[in-house]
Design a protein around this motif. Structure first.
Motif, PDB file in Angstrom:
ATOM      1  N   VAL A 220       1.010  -1.166  -0.109  1.00 54.15           N
ATOM      2  CA  VAL A 220      -0.525  -0.290  -0.097  1.00 54.15           C
ATOM      3  C   VAL A 220       0.535   1.424  -0.063  1.00 54.15           C
ATOM      4  CG1 VAL A 220      -1.581   1.008   1.315  1.00 54.15           C
ATOM      5  CG2 VAL A 220      -2.280  -0.903   0.922  1.00 54.15           C
ATOM      6  N   ILE A 221       0.770   1.842  -1.073  1.00 62.79           N
ATOM      7  CA  ILE A 221       2.459   3.126  -1.391  1.00 62.79           C
ATOM      8  C   ILE A 221       0.320   4.007  -1.118  1.00 62.79           C
ATOM      9  CG2 ILE A 221       3.217   4.494  -2.993  1.00 62.79           C
ATOM     10  CD1 ILE A 221       4.066   1.188  -4.013  1.00 62.79           C
ATOM     11  N   ARG A 222       1.055   5.011  -0.405  1.00 62.37           N
ATOM     12  CA  ARG A 222       0.148   6.279  -0.291  1.00 62.37           C
ATOM     13  C   ARG A 222       0.305   7.283   0.293  1.00 62.37           C
ATOM     14  NH1 ARG A 222      -4.282   3.387   3.651  1.00 62.37           N
ATOM     15  NH2 ARG A 222      -2.724   3.336   5.601  1.00 62.37           N
ATOM     16  N   GLY A 223      -0.440   8.413   0.946  1.00 61.87           N
ATOM     17  CA  GLY A 223       0.302   9.841   0.910  1.00 61.87           C
ATOM     18  C   GLY A 223       0.601   9.635   2.244  1.00 61.87           C
ATOM     19  N   GLU A 224       1.062  10.738   3.086  1.00 60.93           N
ATOM     20  CA  GLU A 224       1.728  10.497   4.147  1.00 60.93           C
ATOM     21  C   GLU A 224       0.643  10.776   5.640  1.00 60.93           C
ATOM     22  OE1 GLU A 224       3.440  14.214   7.382  1.00 60.93           O
ATOM     23  OE2 GLU A 224       5.266  13.077   5.585  1.00 60.93           O
ATOM     24  N   GLU A 225      -0.691  11.654   4.361  1.00 58.82           N
ATOM     25  CA  GLU A 225      -2.013  11.674   5.550  1.00 58.82           C
ATOM     26  C   GLU A 225      -3.014  10.642   5.465  1.00 58.82           C
ATOM     27  OE1 GLU A 225      -3.164  12.434   0.587  1.00 58.82           O
ATOM     28  OE2 GLU A 225      -1.291  12.549   2.203  1.00 58.82           O
ATOM     29  N   TRP A 226      -2.088   9.452   5.316  1.00 62.26           N
ATOM     30  CA  TRP A 226      -3.472   8.543   5.664  1.00 62.26           C
ATOM     31  C   TRP A 226      -2.089   7.336   6.441  1.00 62.26           C
ATOM     32  CZ3 TRP A 226      -7.900   8.009   4.553  1.00 62.26           C
ATOM     33  CH2 TRP A 226      -8.491   8.414   3.440  1.00 62.26           C
ATOM     34  N   LEU A 227      -1.176   7.723   6.951  1.00 64.69           N
ATOM     35  CA  LEU A 227      -0.671   7.422   8.628  1.00 64.69           C
ATOM     36  C   LEU A 227      -1.343   7.114   9.688  1.00 64.69           C
ATOM     37  CD1 LEU A 227       3.011   6.085   8.975  1.00 64.69           C
ATOM     38  CD2 LEU A 227       3.015   8.006   9.643  1.00 64.69           C
ATOM     39  N   LEU A 252       3.981   7.753   1.865  1.00 66.32           N
ATOM     40  CA  LEU A 252       5.138   8.979   1.523  1.00 66.32           C
ATOM     41  C   LEU A 252       4.517  10.112   1.035  1.00 66.32           C
ATOM     42  CD1 LEU A 252       3.269   8.382  -2.622  1.00 66.32           C
ATOM     43  CD2 LEU A 252       5.352   7.254  -1.233  1.00 66.32           C
ATOM     44  N   PRO A 253       6.295  11.305   1.455  1.00 66.02           N
ATOM     45  CA  PRO A 253       5.944  12.462   2.329  1.00 66.02           C
ATOM     46  C   PRO A 253       5.079  13.827   1.314  1.00 66.02           C
ATOM     47  CG  PRO A 253       7.687  12.329   0.489  1.00 66.02           C
ATOM     48  CD  PRO A 253       7.678  10.209   0.834  1.00 66.02           C
ATOM     49  N   LEU A 254       4.754  14.768   2.149  1.00 64.17           N
ATOM     50  CA  LEU A 254       4.174  15.713   2.030  1.00 64.17           C
ATOM     51  C   LEU A 254       5.031  16.100   0.744  1.00 64.17           C
ATOM     52  CD1 LEU A 254       2.844  17.378   4.873  1.00 64.17           C
ATOM     53  CD2 LEU A 254       1.579  15.826   3.215  1.00 64.17           C
ATOM     54  N   TRP A 312      11.954  11.282  -4.875  1.00 57.00           N
ATOM     55  CA  TRP A 312      12.522   9.932  -4.901  1.00 57.00           C
ATOM     56  C   TRP A 312      14.182  10.679  -5.590  1.00 57.00           C
ATOM     57  CZ3 TRP A 312      14.268   8.382  -8.916  1.00 57.00           C
ATOM     58  CH2 TRP A 312      14.994   7.529  -9.919  1.00 57.00           C
ATOM     59  N   ASN A 313      14.729  10.122  -5.181  1.00 57.97           N
ATOM     60  CA  ASN A 313      16.102  10.030  -6.160  1.00 57.97           C
ATOM     61  C   ASN A 313      16.840   8.928  -6.036  1.00 57.97           C
ATOM     62  OD1 ASN A 313      19.035  10.084  -4.009  1.00 57.97           O
ATOM     63  ND2 ASN A 313      17.023  10.879  -2.664  1.00 57.97           N
ATOM     64  N   PRO A 314      17.428   9.279  -7.956  1.00 53.16           N
ATOM     65  CA  PRO A 314      18.291   7.829  -8.198  1.00 53.16           C
ATOM     66  C   PRO A 314      19.137   7.407  -6.812  1.00 53.16           C
ATOM     67  CG  PRO A 314      18.962   8.861  -9.265  1.00 53.16           C
ATOM     68  CD  PRO A 314      17.826   9.943  -8.260  1.00 53.16           C
ATOM     69  N   GLY A 315      20.512   8.230  -6.402  1.00 49.56           N
ATOM     70  CA  GLY A 315      21.700   8.445  -5.823  1.00 49.56           C
ATOM     71  C   GLY A 315      23.314   8.726  -6.799  1.00 49.56           C
ATOM     72  N   THR A 316      22.172   8.994  -8.045  1.00 52.12           N
ATOM     73  CA  THR A 316      22.835   9.262  -9.020  1.00 52.12           C
ATOM     74  C   THR A 316      22.751  11.275  -9.074  1.00 52.12           C
ATOM     75  OG1 THR A 316      21.888   8.994 -10.866  1.00 52.12           O
ATOM     76  CG2 THR A 316      23.025   7.433  -9.170  1.00 52.12           C
ATOM     77  N   THR A 317      24.115  11.486  -9.844  1.00 54.57           N
ATOM     78  CA  THR A 317      23.593  12.756 -10.671  1.00 54.57           C
ATOM     79  C   THR A 317      22.780  13.000 -11.792  1.00 54.57           C
ATOM     80  OG1 THR A 317      25.601  12.843 -11.661  1.00 54.57           O
ATOM     81  CG2 THR A 317      26.099  13.510 -10.045  1.00 54.57           C
ATOM     82  N   GLN A 318      21.897  11.722 -11.872  1.00 52.56           N
ATOM     83  CA  GLN A 318      21.393  12.145 -13.651  1.00 52.56           C
ATOM     84  C   GLN A 318      20.159  12.237 -13.110  1.00 52.56           C
ATOM     85  OE1 GLN A 318      20.935   7.962 -15.607  1.00 52.56           O
ATOM     86  NE2 GLN A 318      19.448   8.719 -16.544  1.00 52.56           N
ATOM     87  N   GLU A 319      19.848  13.113 -14.104  1.00 55.05           N
ATOM     88  CA  GLU A 319      18.361  13.420 -13.998  1.00 55.05           C
ATOM     89  C   GLU A 319      16.893  14.001 -14.827  1.00 55.05           C
ATOM     90  OE1 GLU A 319      18.074  17.807 -11.969  1.00 55.05           O
ATOM     91  OE2 GLU A 319      19.721  18.178 -13.140  1.00 55.05           O
ATOM     92  N   ARG A 334      14.230   4.601  -1.955  1.00 59.29           N
ATOM     93  CA  ARG A 334      15.163   5.778  -1.904  1.00 59.29           C
ATOM     94  C   ARG A 334      14.432   7.282  -1.946  1.00 59.29           C
ATOM     95  NH1 ARG A 334      20.274   5.255  -2.654  1.00 59.29           N
ATOM     96  NH2 ARG A 334      20.142   7.733  -2.819  1.00 59.29           N
ATOM     97  N   ILE A 335      12.474   6.752  -1.548  1.00 60.83           N
ATOM     98  CA  ILE A 335      11.979   7.512  -0.953  1.00 60.83           C
ATOM     99  C   ILE A 335      12.508   8.631   0.363  1.00 60.83           C
ATOM    100  CG2 ILE A 335       9.546   8.416  -0.729  1.00 60.83           C
ATOM    101  CD1 ILE A 335       9.063   6.504  -2.468  1.00 60.83           C
ATOM    102  N   GLY A 336      12.468   9.664   0.289  1.00 60.58           N
ATOM    103  CA  GLY A 336      12.094  10.593   1.463  1.00 60.58           C
ATOM    104  C   GLY A 336      11.219  10.111   2.614  1.00 60.58           C
ATOM    105  N   LYS A 337      11.803  10.740   4.032  1.00 59.20           N
ATOM    106  CA  LYS A 337      10.555  11.266   4.739  1.00 59.20           C
ATOM    107  C   LYS A 337      10.042  12.491   5.005  1.00 59.20           C
ATOM    108  CE  LYS A 337      12.763   7.913   7.921  1.00 59.20           C
ATOM    109  NZ  LYS A 337      12.906   7.481   9.094  1.00 59.20           N
ATOM    110  N   SER A 338      11.117  13.244   4.506  1.00 58.87           N
ATOM    111  CA  SER A 338      10.844  14.981   4.446  1.00 58.87           C
ATOM    112  C   SER A 338       9.964  14.857   3.942  1.00 58.87           C
ATOM    113  CB  SER A 338      11.617  15.631   4.727  1.00 58.87           C
ATOM    114  OG  SER A 338      12.916  14.909   6.217  1.00 58.87           O
TER     115      SER A 338
END
Length: 516
Positions: A220-227, A252-254, A312-319, A334-338
């Motif tokens: 279940v991947i959903r927004g932080e508001e459901w925590l 997921l973070p806001l 989310w970020n890939p952990g590299t410099t690629q954008e 690799r999804i952040g909390k903030s």
């Protein structure tokens, strides 16, 4: 036990899809495809009072535009049909009744007035969070406080009631969130949420747990508001005996305002001048039209790339990532909390990159559509010339419509000139050179109308007048385009044609002679 990964995006058809919801759908899609699993769409329409006509179709159109095609949905079918909760109503009653029979839920007959009185009483007693819970339920009108025969009599008479979960009074509820780690909540802080409403429809809490179980959802991947609701859902899995197959959670973070101060809202988007919806939307009742990213000229691949990086970020410099590259690279870990700031300038940058990578043939389709809307189909330029215009203008464009907006002078001669620009760039010396250049054109020069020959004639004219090319070019651009900046002037003249160039120079010399 290894199971096929199955995720769901479960929007409510209560209006246009918020851009935050689009990101949630994107993350679900990316994770499912990365794991070789299935991406489902389930329409959560249990609250019929908030149903908005057209909203469901809007959701599917938006996701299709972005390339997020589901494997199972109300439109695509699947082994777990139906995929609208309103069409699954009978099955929810079965599970709610089971919870009542096992003493894990109860009937509550309280009226709206009685509930309001309870909250006022608790507020007067300085209770911080007035709620229907393990303590207050014993002072209310429900099957825990009423005699069994009276409860049955009320049920038989058709008296309105709801079914509430019986929250344990002193129990620690734990769940592991992929993004946030372990989350622990004491049941004393939770209320006895309604599971079945008086109209016989389930609330989100019961319906989503039952459906996730029956549809074999693994994550279940959903927004932080459901925590805050997650502990209740975990408890329902336990009460129903489904804890062993309970899905893993990832909240997921806001998405924050551009200044980082709070959650992004439609009002914030309006104030900063960017859309909050993927597609344009018209409110059915008021008729108010709201802009969408598609109609504003954002490319779907640019928008998905931009949204992927909001948390989310890939952990590299690629954008820059295509959708398939995002699928290959994406991971929930690799999804952040903030929360992450919504930077519309970054969205512009993504759009610019993808626009520049499009072929001129692809851009020509946009240009033709814009010419039609602007009623400029009567131009004399052929396809080869139009492709050249696309090539010239795409480096200066952020959106496809900028090609015409910034290059309208290819199709229309200027009829007036900006006085401030003229005051800065139009000089008597420049006018003298442009007059001589115009006369040279009228005598048949240059012999071939190509950029290099045009350039040579202009250089010769400037040299003959003992002027400096840098002082002449801005004035020449004003005469030909009415603008202060633009593409290469020699290629521009080649595309316009000698006759059009000559006519524009004559008009400018006539109009600006007084100011010169």
């Amino acid at each position: 036990m290894n199971r096929e990964v199955r995720v769901r995006f479960a929007p409510s058809p209560t209006g246009a899809l918020h851009i935050g919801g689009v990101r949630t759908a994107l993350y679900n899609y990316l994770f499912a495809k990365q794991q070789g699993g299935k991406f489902l769409i389930r329409i959560e329409d249990t609250d019929q009072t908030r149903f908005v006509p057209g909203a469901e179709n809007y959701i599917f159109e938006a996701l299709e535009w972005l390339g997020l095609t589901p494997d199972e949905s109300p439109l695509h079918g699947g082994p777990h049909s139906p995929y609208r909760q309103s069409e699954r109503k009978p099955m929810y009653r079965e599970y709610a009744q089971r919870l009542v029979d096992e003493g894990k839920a109860y009937y509550a007959f309280d009226t709206a007035e009685e509930l309001d009185e309870m909250r006022k009483r608790l507020t007067a007693a300085k209770v911080k969070s007035p709620q229907y819970n393990a303590i207050t339920r014993m002072q209310m009108k429900n099957s825990l406080t009423l005699p069994a025969d009276e409860v049955q009599e009320r049920l038989d008479s058709g008296e309105p009631y709801v079914i509430r979960i019986k929250m344990p009074r002193k129990e620690e509820i734990r769940l592991h969130d992929i993004v946030r780690g372990w989350v622990m909540v004491h049941s004393s802080t939770l209320d006895d949420k309604v599971l079945m409403k008086s109209d016989g429809m389930p609330t989100y809490h019961l319906a989503n747990v039952v459906d996730d179980h029956l549809m074999q959802i693994t994550h279940v991947i959903r927004g932080e508001e459901w925590l805050p609701s997650a502990p209740l859902h975990v408890l329902l899995y336990q009460y129903l005996g489904w804890e062993a197959t309970m899905p893993q959670f990832a909240h997921l973070p806001l998405i924050l305002k551009p200044d980082g101060n709070g959650k992004l809202s439609k009002r914030d988007a309006d104030q900063h001048g960017f859309p909050i919806f993927p597609l344009a939307w018209t409110e059915p009742e008021s008729g108010t039209a709201v802009a969408g990213y598609r109609e504003e000229g954002y490319l779907p691949e640019a928008l998905t790339n931009f949204l992927a990086f909001l948390g989310w970020n890939p952990g590299t410099t690629q954008e820059l990532f295509t959708l398939s590259e995002l699928v290959e690279t994406f991971s929930l870990e690799r999804i952040g909390k903030s929360g992450t700031k919504f930077d519309i300038k970054k969205a512009h940058w993504f759009n610019q990159q993808y626009l520049r990578n499009k072929t001129n043939e692809e851009l020509l389709a946009y240009l033709r559509a814009d010419l039609s809307r602007a009623k400029l189909e009567g131009h004399t330029l052929n396809d080869t010339q139009l492709l050249q215009i696309c090539e010239l203008m795409k480096e200066r464009a952020t959106f496809p419509q900028d090609i015409l907006a910034e290059g309208r002078f290819f199709f229309e001669a200027p009829t007036s000139f900006d006085t401030g620009l003229v005051a800065k760039k139009w000089t008597a010396a420049a006018a003298e050179v442009i007059q001589a250049y115009s006369q040279a054109l009228n005598t048949g020069q240059p012999a071939t109308w190509e950029a290099e020959a045009i350039k040579q004639l202009l250089h010769d004219t400037v040299e003959a007048k003992q002027a400096k090319l840098g002082q002449i070019m801005p004035a020449l651009r004003i005469a030909l385009t009415g603008a202060g900046a633009g593409p290469d002037l020699m290629i521009l003249q080649e595309l316009l044609g000698k006759e059009a160039v000559s006519q524009r120079l004559s008009f400018a010399l006539q109009q600006l002679s007084v100011q010169a």
